[in-house]
Enzyme design. Structure first.
Site, PDB file in Angstrom:
ATOM      1  N   LYS A 114      32.052  16.386  -7.194  1.00  0.00           N
ATOM      2  CA  LYS A 114      32.119  15.224  -8.090  1.00  0.00           C
ATOM      3  C   LYS A 114      31.678  15.550  -9.510  1.00  0.00           C
ATOM      4  O   LYS A 114      32.138  14.919 -10.457  1.00  0.00           O
ATOM      5  CB  LYS A 114      31.290  14.053  -7.540  1.00  0.00           C
ATOM      6  CG  LYS A 114      31.932  13.403  -6.326  1.00  0.00           C
ATOM      7  CD  LYS A 114      31.397  12.002  -6.105  1.00  0.00           C
ATOM      8  CE  LYS A 114      32.155  11.300  -4.993  1.00  0.00           C
ATOM      9  NZ  LYS A 114      31.555  10.058  -4.573  1.00  0.00           N
ATOM     10  N   LYS A 200      41.219  15.717   0.950  1.00  0.00           N
ATOM     11  CA  LYS A 200      41.016  14.549   1.826  1.00  0.00           C
ATOM     12  C   LYS A 200      41.563  13.280   1.155  1.00  0.00           C
ATOM     13  O   LYS A 200      41.604  13.193  -0.078  1.00  0.00           O
ATOM     14  CB  LYS A 200      39.540  14.392   2.200  1.00  0.00           C
ATOM     15  CG  LYS A 200      38.655  13.947   1.084  1.00  0.00           C
ATOM     16  CD  LYS A 200      37.268  13.555   1.589  1.00  0.00           C
ATOM     17  CE  LYS A 200      36.476  13.038   0.394  1.00  0.00           C
ATOM     18  NZ  LYS A 200      35.170  12.548   0.648  1.00  0.00           N
ATOM     19  N   LYS A 203      39.288   7.471  -2.183  1.00  0.00           N
ATOM     20  CA  LYS A 203      39.418   6.322  -3.087  1.00  0.00           C
ATOM     21  C   LYS A 203      39.583   6.798  -4.524  1.00  0.00           C
ATOM     22  O   LYS A 203      40.132   6.094  -5.358  1.00  0.00           O
ATOM     23  CB  LYS A 203      38.154   5.468  -3.045  1.00  0.00           C
ATOM     24  CG  LYS A 203      37.839   4.845  -1.729  1.00  0.00           C
ATOM     25  CD  LYS A 203      36.603   3.945  -1.889  1.00  0.00           C
ATOM     26  CE  LYS A 203      35.945   3.665  -0.561  1.00  0.00           C
ATOM     27  NZ  LYS A 203      34.679   4.385  -0.351  1.00  0.00           N
TER      28      LYS A 203
HETATM   29  P1  TYM Z   1      32.589   6.718   1.599  1.00  0.00           P
HETATM   30  O1  TYM Z   1      32.480   5.385   0.980  1.00  0.00           O
HETATM   31  O2  TYM Z   1      33.237   7.806   0.803  1.00  0.00           O
HETATM   32  O3  TYM Z   1      33.366   6.629   2.964  1.00  0.00           O
HETATM   33  C1  TYM Z   1      33.013   5.708   4.014  1.00  0.00           C
HETATM   34  C2  TYM Z   1      33.261   6.369   5.368  1.00  0.00           C
HETATM   35  O4  TYM Z   1      34.624   6.800   5.465  1.00  0.00           O
HETATM   36  C3  TYM Z   1      34.678   8.183   5.838  1.00  0.00           C
HETATM   37  N1  TYM Z   1      35.838   8.800   5.170  1.00  0.00           N
HETATM   38  C4  TYM Z   1      36.788   9.501   5.809  1.00  0.00           C
HETATM   39  N2  TYM Z   1      36.964   9.815   7.101  1.00  0.00           N
HETATM   40  C5  TYM Z   1      38.052  10.536   7.437  1.00  0.00           C
HETATM   41  N3  TYM Z   1      38.985  10.954   6.521  1.00  0.00           N
HETATM   42  C6  TYM Z   1      38.850  10.651   5.211  1.00  0.00           C
HETATM   43  N4  TYM Z   1      39.760  11.044   4.331  1.00  0.00           N
HETATM   44  C7  TYM Z   1      37.716   9.904   4.790  1.00  0.00           C
HETATM   45  N5  TYM Z   1      37.266   9.439   3.583  1.00  0.00           N
HETATM   46  C8  TYM Z   1      36.123   8.771   3.836  1.00  0.00           C
HETATM   47  C9  TYM Z   1      33.369   8.770   5.313  1.00  0.00           C
HETATM   48  O5  TYM Z   1      33.017   9.947   5.998  1.00  0.00           O
HETATM   49  C10 TYM Z   1      32.397   7.638   5.566  1.00  0.00           C
HETATM   50  O6  TYM Z   1      31.937   7.677   6.905  1.00  0.00           O
HETATM   51  N6  TYM Z   1      27.942   8.491   1.010  1.00  0.00           N
HETATM   52  C11 TYM Z   1      28.790   7.651   1.838  1.00  0.00           C
HETATM   53  C12 TYM Z   1      28.275   6.233   1.983  1.00  0.00           C
HETATM   54  C13 TYM Z   1      26.890   6.169   2.501  1.00  0.00           C
HETATM   55  C14 TYM Z   1      26.472   6.385   3.853  1.00  0.00           C
HETATM   56  C15 TYM Z   1      25.075   6.190   3.841  1.00  0.00           C
HETATM   57  C16 TYM Z   1      27.139   6.714   5.027  1.00  0.00           C
HETATM   58  C17 TYM Z   1      25.794   5.864   1.770  1.00  0.00           C
HETATM   59  N7  TYM Z   1      24.705   5.892   2.580  1.00  0.00           N
HETATM   60  C18 TYM Z   1      24.328   6.327   5.006  1.00  0.00           C
HETATM   61  C19 TYM Z   1      26.376   6.849   6.194  1.00  0.00           C
HETATM   62  C20 TYM Z   1      24.997   6.656   6.173  1.00  0.00           C
HETATM   63  C21 TYM Z   1      30.172   7.566   1.204  1.00  0.00           C
HETATM   64  O7  TYM Z   1      30.335   7.722   0.013  1.00  0.00           O
HETATM   65  O8  TYM Z   1      31.167   7.214   2.091  1.00  0.00           O
END
Ligand code: TYM
Length: 338
Positions: A114, A200, A203
């Protein structure tokens, strides 16, 4: 058993989020026994680690609540809230900053991705982002964290922080934190971009054609599948034949995850067929599975009052659940709170 997981409310919920994480959240919520608990939150505090527009973040947070409820998260069964309404997340992050090591954070691939070439210009929040993520899960003594593959490194860090804190400031008999286990669905751990099978689905991808959004109408969903990048070969009959074909592998993975079957089964049915046959079948399956969710989402997102009420109720529950651990962390560090 306590399950905790989060999603950033930036941009629309996409197929990768749904198959990699949210579908698992719904499953765990529905199968949870009466003494267990599921907590799901919007990581709005994480969202300010990148340049953002405040009005968009506010609207995006409410939209994400609507999206999660449309996917099947039930605020009557699970605690659904946003971080900013539960100050203990930010408080615990500061306490854990004393335990997290710079060297550990330097190894985080998300920060490298990032911040890109402009590391010096990245926010401090982007660098300490994984410590807030550790606070998110450690605050609730959770045992399981359902996430996609890309979040595993952050959860390993959360375990390292918990372990070091317990070692340094607690006893083996009375640890302050529980070490949670990540749970990743093997069949959809990493859904890839529709434009580039080596990236991947995300968003933040500048091309909207790279992802299926829950907010897309069904015609758009079908169009994006039809325009997805592929190669000219027909599908192989066995998964080994997909090894050097990331785009084909991704579409087969998506089909298998949506249909709830193995990739082998998809290839047994479609091996030897070209994408002219496979893509329309995939588009149809996608619309069948996501269409009803999309419709619920469109209705829910207009109901501002209900969305506010869901968040207020969830935050009150989360604030209460976090009290004992936050207190234990302050006490263990020798901080006097009065
Ligand atoms: P975020 O918002 O990017 O994504 C949310 C969840 O979706 C999963 N994910 C995917 N899984 C499969 N293929 C993909 N292309 C894909 N893109 C996203 C992510 O693995 C995630 O499970 N840092 C985290 C948010 C967060 C969090 C936490 C998660 C903050 N605190 C504590 C778990 C526990 C994030 O940015 O996810």
């Amino acid at each position: 058993m306590r399950v905790v997981s989060g999603i950033q409310p930036t941009g629309s919920l996409h197929l990768g989020n749904y198959l990699g994480a949210i579908r698992n959240w719904v499953r765990m919520q529905d199968e949870m026994s009466s003494d267990g608990q599921c907590m799901f939150f919007l990581a709005d505090l994480h969202a300010i680690s990148m340049p953002h527009d405040p009005a968009e973040l506010r609207a995006g947070t409410l939209e994400m609540v609507a999206a999660l409820v449309a996917c099947g998260i039930d605020p009557g069964k699970a605690v659904l809230f946003n971080q900013a309404q539960v100050p203990a997340h930010a408080e615990l992050q500061w306490l854990l900053n004393g335990t997290a090591r710079i060297g550990w954070l330097n190894r985080m691939t998300q920060f490298k991705d990032k911040s890109g070439k402009n590391r010096e210009g990245a926010s401090a929040a982007l660098f300490t982002y994984p410590v807030l993520q550790a606070a998110d899960v450690l605050l609730y003594q959770d045992t399981h964290v359902p996430v996609g593959e890309d979040q595993k490194q952050h959860l390993e860090l959360a375990r390292d922080i918990a372990q070091k804190f317990n070692n340094d400031f607690a006893t083996e008999e009375e640890p302050v934190f529980t070490l949670p286990d990540p749970i990743t669905p093997p069949e959809a751990a990493r859904i890839m971009s529709l434009r580039d099978g080596s990236k991947k689905m995300s968003k933040s991808d500048p091309s909207d054609m790279a992802r299926i959004n829950l907010a897309d109408d069904t015609d758009t969903m079908a169009k994006k599948i039809k325009k997805a990048k592929t190669d000219p070969e027909p599908l192989p009959s066995e998964t080994k034949g997909l090894e050097e074909r990331p785009e084909a592998l991704n579409l087969v993975t998506i089909y298998a995850a949506l249909a709830g079957v193995s990739a082998e089964k998809v290839l047994a049915d479609y091996g030897g067929q070209g994408f002219g046959v496979f893509k329309p079948a995939l588009a149809e399956l996608l619309v069948e599975k996501l269409g009803p969710i999309q419709q619920r989402f469109v209705e829910l997102k207009e109901d501002r009052e209900s969305l506010d009420a869901i968040l207020a109720r969830g935050a009150a529950q989360a604030r209460e659940i976090g009290v004992p651990t936050l207190k234990a962390a302050y006490d263990a560090l020798g901080l006097i709170r009065g």
